[in-house]
Design a protein around this motif. Structure first.
Motif, PDB file in Angstrom:
ATOM      1  N   PRO A   2       0.968  -1.141  -0.082  1.00  0.00           N
ATOM      2  CA  PRO A   2      -0.099   0.174   0.034  1.00  0.00           C
ATOM      3  C   PRO A   2       0.793   1.242  -0.159  1.00  0.00           C
ATOM      4  CG  PRO A   2       0.135  -1.207   2.206  1.00  0.00           C
ATOM      5  CD  PRO A   2       0.818  -1.876   1.198  1.00  0.00           C
ATOM      6  N   SER A   3       0.344   2.378  -0.359  1.00  0.00           N
ATOM      7  CA  SER A   3       1.094   3.630  -0.430  1.00  0.00           C
ATOM      8  C   SER A   3       1.595   4.074   0.880  1.00  0.00           C
ATOM      9  CB  SER A   3      -0.195   4.682  -0.702  1.00  0.00           C
ATOM     10  OG  SER A   3       0.552   6.137  -0.945  1.00  0.00           O
ATOM     11  N   LEU A   4       2.659   4.508   1.140  1.00  0.00           N
ATOM     12  CA  LEU A   4       3.525   4.768   2.394  1.00  0.00           C
ATOM     13  C   LEU A   4       3.348   6.198   2.646  1.00  0.00           C
ATOM     14  CD1 LEU A   4       5.058   3.366   4.591  1.00  0.00           C
ATOM     15  CD2 LEU A   4       7.008   3.511   3.088  1.00  0.00           C
ATOM     16  N   GLY A   5       3.027   6.614   3.846  1.00  0.00           N
ATOM     17  CA  GLY A   5       3.122   8.219   4.134  1.00  0.00           C
ATOM     18  C   GLY A   5       1.920   8.695   3.576  1.00  0.00           C
ATOM     19  N   ASP A   6       2.058  10.074   3.529  1.00  0.00           N
ATOM     20  CA  ASP A   6       0.964  10.719   2.593  1.00  0.00           C
ATOM     21  C   ASP A   6       1.507  11.781   1.871  1.00  0.00           C
ATOM     22  OD1 ASP A   6       1.538  13.188   4.108  1.00  0.00           O
ATOM     23  OD2 ASP A   6       0.569  12.314   5.804  1.00  0.00           O
ATOM     24  N   PRO A   7       0.789  12.687   1.036  1.00  0.00           N
ATOM     25  CA  PRO A   7       1.439  13.548   0.132  1.00  0.00           C
ATOM     26  C   PRO A   7       2.268  14.600   0.834  1.00  0.00           C
ATOM     27  CG  PRO A   7      -0.903  12.961  -0.432  1.00  0.00           C
ATOM     28  CD  PRO A   7      -0.512  12.467   0.897  1.00  0.00           C
ATOM     29  N   THR A   8       2.190  15.103   2.037  1.00  0.00           N
ATOM     30  CA  THR A   8       3.155  15.782   2.838  1.00  0.00           C
ATOM     31  C   THR A   8       4.258  15.190   3.329  1.00  0.00           C
ATOM     32  OG1 THR A   8       1.735  15.580   5.100  1.00  0.00           O
ATOM     33  CG2 THR A   8       1.090  17.197   3.266  1.00  0.00           C
ATOM     34  N   SER A   9       4.429  13.936   3.666  1.00  0.00           N
ATOM     35  CA  SER A   9       5.582  13.347   4.131  1.00  0.00           C
ATOM     36  C   SER A   9       7.026  13.496   3.181  1.00  0.00           C
ATOM     37  CB  SER A   9       5.448  11.856   4.491  1.00  0.00           C
ATOM     38  OG  SER A   9       5.051  11.147   3.351  1.00  0.00           O
ATOM     39  N   ARG A  10       7.936  13.542   4.067  1.00  0.00           N
ATOM     40  CA  ARG A  10       9.055  13.693   3.190  1.00  0.00           C
ATOM     41  C   ARG A  10       9.991  12.131   3.533  1.00  0.00           C
ATOM     42  NH1 ARG A  10       6.344  17.271   1.536  1.00  0.00           N
ATOM     43  NH2 ARG A  10       7.108  19.347   1.389  1.00  0.00           N
ATOM     44  N   LEU A  11      10.612  11.796   2.669  1.00  0.00           N
ATOM     45  CA  LEU A  11      11.733  10.646   2.588  1.00  0.00           C
ATOM     46  C   LEU A  11      12.957  10.950   1.906  1.00  0.00           C
ATOM     47  CD1 LEU A  11      12.716   7.800   3.457  1.00  0.00           C
ATOM     48  CD2 LEU A  11      11.370   7.106   1.245  1.00  0.00           C
ATOM     49  N   ALA A 101       4.073   7.960  -0.737  1.00  0.00           N
ATOM     50  CA  ALA A 101       3.285   8.745  -1.175  1.00  0.00           C
ATOM     51  C   ALA A 101       3.591  10.145  -1.362  1.00  0.00           C
ATOM     52  CB  ALA A 101       1.822   8.474  -0.687  1.00  0.00           C
ATOM     53  N   GLY A 102       4.587  10.616  -0.451  1.00  0.00           N
ATOM     54  CA  GLY A 102       5.074  11.910  -0.503  1.00  0.00           C
ATOM     55  C   GLY A 102       6.047  12.260  -1.188  1.00  0.00           C
ATOM     56  N   VAL A 103       6.850  13.426  -0.765  1.00  0.00           N
ATOM     57  CA  VAL A 103       8.165  13.926  -1.592  1.00  0.00           C
ATOM     58  C   VAL A 103       9.623  13.083  -1.007  1.00  0.00           C
ATOM     59  CG1 VAL A 103       9.452  15.912  -2.320  1.00  0.00           C
ATOM     60  CG2 VAL A 103       6.994  16.201  -1.778  1.00  0.00           C
ATOM     61  N   THR A 104      10.124  12.492  -2.309  1.00  0.00           N
ATOM     62  CA  THR A 104      11.203  11.726  -1.845  1.00  0.00           C
ATOM     63  C   THR A 104      12.286  12.477  -2.637  1.00  0.00           C
ATOM     64  OG1 THR A 104      10.025   9.736  -1.872  1.00  0.00           O
ATOM     65  CG2 THR A 104      12.191   9.465  -2.243  1.00  0.00           C
ATOM     66  N   GLY A 105      13.668  12.466  -1.818  1.00  0.00           N
ATOM     67  CA  GLY A 105      14.805  12.948  -2.229  1.00  0.00           C
ATOM     68  C   GLY A 105      15.973  11.844  -2.186  1.00  0.00           C
ATOM     69  N   VAL A 106      16.761  11.470  -3.340  1.00  0.00           N
ATOM     70  CA  VAL A 106      17.509  10.341  -3.257  1.00  0.00           C
ATOM     71  C   VAL A 106      19.093  11.217  -3.669  1.00  0.00           C
ATOM     72  CG1 VAL A 106      18.314   8.295  -4.102  1.00  0.00           C
ATOM     73  CG2 VAL A 106      16.062   8.766  -3.707  1.00  0.00           C
ATOM     74  N   TYR A 107      19.921  10.962  -2.555  1.00  0.00           N
ATOM     75  CA  TYR A 107      21.311  11.772  -2.831  1.00  0.00           C
ATOM     76  C   TYR A 107      22.400  10.703  -2.666  1.00  0.00           C
ATOM     77  CZ  TYR A 107      18.159  15.563  -2.284  1.00  0.00           C
ATOM     78  OH  TYR A 107      17.309  16.624  -2.669  1.00  0.00           O
ATOM     79  N   LEU A 144      21.733   4.237  -7.526  1.00  0.00           N
ATOM     80  CA  LEU A 144      20.330   3.265  -7.603  1.00  0.00           C
ATOM     81  C   LEU A 144      20.004   3.372  -8.963  1.00  0.00           C
ATOM     82  CD1 LEU A 144      18.646   3.983  -4.272  1.00  0.00           C
ATOM     83  CD2 LEU A 144      19.848   1.791  -4.762  1.00  0.00           C
ATOM     84  N   GLY A 145      19.866   4.310  -9.853  1.00  0.00           N
ATOM     85  CA  GLY A 145      19.339   4.388 -10.967  1.00  0.00           C
ATOM     86  C   GLY A 145      17.856   4.698 -10.997  1.00  0.00           C
ATOM     87  N   VAL A 146      17.410   5.596  -9.640  1.00  0.00           N
ATOM     88  CA  VAL A 146      15.854   5.942  -9.678  1.00  0.00           C
ATOM     89  C   VAL A 146      15.769   7.355 -10.221  1.00  0.00           C
ATOM     90  CG1 VAL A 146      15.489   4.225  -7.587  1.00  0.00           C
ATOM     91  CG2 VAL A 146      16.268   6.656  -7.252  1.00  0.00           C
ATOM     92  N   PRO A 147      14.624   7.626 -10.681  1.00  0.00           N
ATOM     93  CA  PRO A 147      14.358   8.883 -11.036  1.00  0.00           C
ATOM     94  C   PRO A 147      14.567  10.041 -10.003  1.00  0.00           C
ATOM     95  CG  PRO A 147      12.581   7.577 -11.807  1.00  0.00           C
ATOM     96  CD  PRO A 147      13.474   6.718 -10.758  1.00  0.00           C
ATOM     97  N   GLY A 148      15.100  11.171 -10.464  1.00  0.00           N
ATOM     98  CA  GLY A 148      15.569  12.142  -9.715  1.00  0.00           C
ATOM     99  C   GLY A 148      16.625  12.041  -8.741  1.00  0.00           C
ATOM    100  N   ARG A 164      20.371  22.399  -0.324  1.00  0.00           N
ATOM    101  CA  ARG A 164      19.878  21.858  -1.521  1.00  0.00           C
ATOM    102  C   ARG A 164      18.864  20.767  -0.970  1.00  0.00           C
ATOM    103  NH1 ARG A 164      24.260  18.366  -5.098  1.00  0.00           N
ATOM    104  NH2 ARG A 164      22.764  17.537  -6.597  1.00  0.00           N
ATOM    105  N   ILE A 165      19.114  19.915  -0.204  1.00  0.00           N
ATOM    106  CA  ILE A 165      17.984  19.087   0.128  1.00  0.00           C
ATOM    107  C   ILE A 165      16.577  19.613   0.818  1.00  0.00           C
ATOM    108  CG2 ILE A 165      17.507  17.124   1.981  1.00  0.00           C
ATOM    109  CD1 ILE A 165      20.479  16.358   1.635  1.00  0.00           C
ATOM    110  N   VAL A 166      16.895  20.597   1.873  1.00  0.00           N
ATOM    111  CA  VAL A 166      15.655  21.477   2.257  1.00  0.00           C
ATOM    112  C   VAL A 166      14.673  22.056   0.940  1.00  0.00           C
ATOM    113  CG1 VAL A 166      14.993  23.350   3.419  1.00  0.00           C
ATOM    114  CG2 VAL A 166      16.432  21.816   4.575  1.00  0.00           C
ATOM    115  N   LYS A 167      15.482  22.753  -0.079  1.00  0.00           N
ATOM    116  CA  LYS A 167      14.920  23.128  -1.233  1.00  0.00           C
ATOM    117  C   LYS A 167      14.226  22.267  -2.034  1.00  0.00           C
ATOM    118  CE  LYS A 167      15.978  26.435  -4.831  1.00  0.00           C
ATOM    119  NZ  LYS A 167      16.384  26.339  -6.250  1.00  0.00           N
ATOM    120  N   ASP A 168      14.929  21.221  -2.435  1.00  0.00           N
ATOM    121  CA  ASP A 168      14.610  20.358  -3.266  1.00  0.00           C
ATOM    122  C   ASP A 168      13.211  19.532  -2.843  1.00  0.00           C
ATOM    123  OD1 ASP A 168      16.689  20.524  -4.993  1.00  0.00           O
ATOM    124  OD2 ASP A 168      17.675  18.728  -4.277  1.00  0.00           O
ATOM    125  N   LEU A 169      13.192  19.485  -1.377  1.00  0.00           N
ATOM    126  CA  LEU A 169      11.858  18.820  -0.810  1.00  0.00           C
ATOM    127  C   LEU A 169      10.903  19.628  -0.532  1.00  0.00           C
ATOM    128  CD1 LEU A 169      13.989  16.464  -1.209  1.00  0.00           C
ATOM    129  CD2 LEU A 169      12.847  15.437   0.980  1.00  0.00           C
TER     130      LEU A 169
END
Length: 183
Positions: A2-11, A101-107, A144-148, A164-169
């Motif tokens: 199932p979807s994890l978190g909500d549209p406002t969560s950050r990973l 389900a929320g905003v994800t940043g991979v660095y 990892l080869g994931v988008p973004g 950068r991370i704070v701005k990106d997310l």
């Protein structure tokens, strides 16, 4: 899943070689954002809690996955940080990212081996982990080869990386207010 978190969560997923600045960045990011941010640290769960070796199919992989999912499901933002070699952790990480389900940043912290050694020498772990051992762990580029997915290199300062991370997310400080958690 199932979807994890909500549209406002950050990973936020911070990966890279030992001594590349992942933990320092996670700590500063959490400090800036405030309460409501779970820091899921690979080294703590694997080495301290389970005293497990880093190998495919080890129990720590599932524990990291479940800890991250639990925190997101209970309203926390998550900073997930570790070396996380793609061959060992890639499937788990890609599933977490896809399920969120929320905003994800991979660095990915990509630094030359010499720079990771220089940084490592300033840490207490330097007395325990020899440079030759670090050389055996070092991966020149383990994306990892994931988008973004983004690379943070040795030219990025701590403040620049966190900014950068704070701005990106699109992440503003004070995330804990919604959780009602006191200091």
């Amino acid at each position: 899943m199932p979807s994890l978190g909500d549209p406002t969560s950050r990973l936020v997923v911070l990966r890279g070689n030992s001594g590349s600045g992942k933990s320092t960045t996670a700590k500063e990011l959490r400090q800036r954002i405030g309460r409501g941010v779970a820091w899921v640290e690979q080294d703590y769960l694997r080495r301290i809690l389970l005293r497990e070796h880093d190998r495919p199919s080890a129990p720590n992989i599932g524990l990291i996955d479940r800890t991250t999912r639990y925190a997101l499901a209970h309203g926390y933002h998550v900073v997930l940080e570790g070396i996380f070699y793609n061959p060992t952790y890639g499937t788990m990480l890609r599933e977490l990212i896809a399920d969120h389900a929320g905003v994800t940043g991979v660095y990915y912290f990509q630094l030359p081996f010499g720079e990771t050694v220089r940084r490592h020498a300033t840490r207490p772990l330097a007395d325990v982990v020899a440079v030759e051992r670090m050389r055996g762990w070092y991966q020149p580029c383990d994306l990892l080869g994931v988008p973004g997915e983004q690379v943070i290199d040795e030219t990025s300062t701590l403040d620049q990386s966190v900014d950068r991370i704070v701005k990106d997310l699109d992440w503003t400080t004070g995330g804990a207010i919604a959780h009602g958690i006191d200091d």
